[in-house]
Design an enzyme around this catalytic site. Sequence first.
Site, PDB file in Angstrom:
ATOM      1  CG  ASP A 271      -2.015   0.926   1.266  1.00 53.63           C
ATOM      2  OD1 ASP A 271      -2.357   1.450   0.186  1.00 53.63           O
ATOM      3  OD2 ASP A 271      -2.584   1.162   2.350  1.00 53.63           O
ATOM      4  CG  HIS A 272      -0.475   4.959   0.100  1.00 52.27           C
ATOM      5  ND1 HIS A 272      -0.812   5.934  -0.821  1.00 52.27           N
ATOM      6  CD2 HIS A 272      -1.625   4.631   0.743  1.00 52.27           C
ATOM      7  CE1 HIS A 272      -2.101   6.191  -0.734  1.00 52.27           C
ATOM      8  NE2 HIS A 272      -2.631   5.410   0.198  1.00 52.27           N
TER       9      HIS A 272
ATOM     10  CG  ASP B 118       0.709   7.847  -3.614  1.00 48.81           C
ATOM     11  OD1 ASP B 118       0.567   8.627  -4.591  1.00 48.81           O
ATOM     12  OD2 ASP B 118       0.254   8.081  -2.486  1.00 48.81           O
TER      13      ASP B 118
ATOM     14  CG  HIS C 170      -5.382   7.388   4.091  1.00 53.02           C
ATOM     15  ND1 HIS C 170      -4.305   7.931   3.452  1.00 53.02           N
ATOM     16  CD2 HIS C 170      -5.845   6.408   3.288  1.00 53.02           C
ATOM     17  CE1 HIS C 170      -4.104   7.287   2.302  1.00 53.02           C
ATOM     18  NE2 HIS C 170      -5.019   6.363   2.179  1.00 53.02           N
ATOM     19  N   GLY C 171      -7.929   7.449   7.669  1.00 54.39           N
ATOM     20  CA  GLY C 171      -8.252   7.656   9.081  1.00 54.39           C
ATOM     21  C   GLY C 171      -9.751   7.713   9.339  1.00 54.39           C
TER      22      GLY C 171
ATOM     23  N   GLY D  51      -9.164   5.166   1.474  1.00 56.14           N
ATOM     24  CA  GLY D  51      -9.845   5.831   2.603  1.00 56.14           C
ATOM     25  C   GLY D  51     -11.332   5.530   2.622  1.00 56.14           C
TER      26      GLY D  51
ATOM     27  CG  ASP E 290      -6.058   0.144   8.189  1.00 57.39           C
ATOM     28  OD1 ASP E 290      -6.273  -0.811   8.958  1.00 57.39           O
ATOM     29  OD2 ASP E 290      -5.011   0.810   8.244  1.00 57.39           O
TER      30      ASP E 290
HETATM   31 ZN   LIG Z   1      -4.516   4.971   0.752  1.00 55.86          ZN
END
Ligand SMILES: [Zn+2]
Length: 347
Positions: A83-84, A105, A198-199, A233, A277
Amino acid sequence: MPLVPMRILLDHAAEHGYGLAAFNVNNMEQIQAIMEAAKETNSPVIVQASRGARSYSQDNYLRHLMLAAAELYPNLPIAMHQDHGNSPKTCQSAIDNGFTSVMMDGSLAEDGKSPADFDYNVRVTSDVVKLAHARGVSVEGELGCLGSLEHGEGEQEDGHGAVGKLTHDQLLTDPNEAEQFVKATGVDALAVAIGTSHGAYKFTRKPDGEVLAMKRIEEIHRKLPNCHLVMHGSSSVPQELQDIINKYGGKMPQTWGVPVEEIQRGIKSGVRKINVDTDNRMAMTAAIRQVLWSTPEKFDLRDYMKPARDAMKKICAERMTQFGQAGNADKIKAVSLEAMAARYAKA
Ligand SMILES: [Zn+2]
């Protein structure tokens, strides 16, 4: 079944009109939760690790945990995704550690913080496509910077994410540029910016078209009907989990995520990979808080890790069903990395 290239899973999803959740992992219990959910729902699996996860768990542990998953669930196709990735070097090291898919990314510079320009993005992403496809490994690129359309800022996750104010143009992937980018790089999948971040703190209210630009996905899909799109996200941040966390001593301010029905709308327009996530983090934290708060005399790790693992499994199974990947694992034929590399060489 050995780990498979992610492209195989995305192609099957496109052919049959469903989406695949990509869940982040850092440790054994998270991998176990995903695999049990996949077994229960007969789902193909995308497991992903960020740079932060790789340094937290160490590549060797992670690699062997993934090999254990492949051994224990021989009938489920599993892709292991970086990821990323912030540079071709990071992607190369993932490939050397057995990842079957990488994200380059290039929307951000190598520092993972500064927005990069289109030419830089094309250059580094093309470099990764060359080195990855030679090994049969799939590549996800990103165009546009993830961040909130409400306040113009990105959210750092594991040290990765745009810093400072972003313009409206940077926060929304341009459909014409997307077309150019995919043609120039040859990526297998494209992550798009549409206002998700994200988050847990994505939206200060239930999102509408102003702050979650699902229409943009439909426009990009019209330009690139054969490109697999990725939503980052995309946790839904369930109210129920916020409430449990806060009931048992947590202090999460009220927040909103991406509603599942919006993701389902995206899946109708070419979204094949959906990154989740935060929902899993919250599920595990809620379960752990509940045990430790209600039975403060307990101190055996398994007393709270087992309910935490069960709670994550429940979220994973729900998303697998909601995104439509459930029921598809046994319909997918394994393709080796070598066969995939030969396929790319011919194309
Ligand atoms: Zn991401």
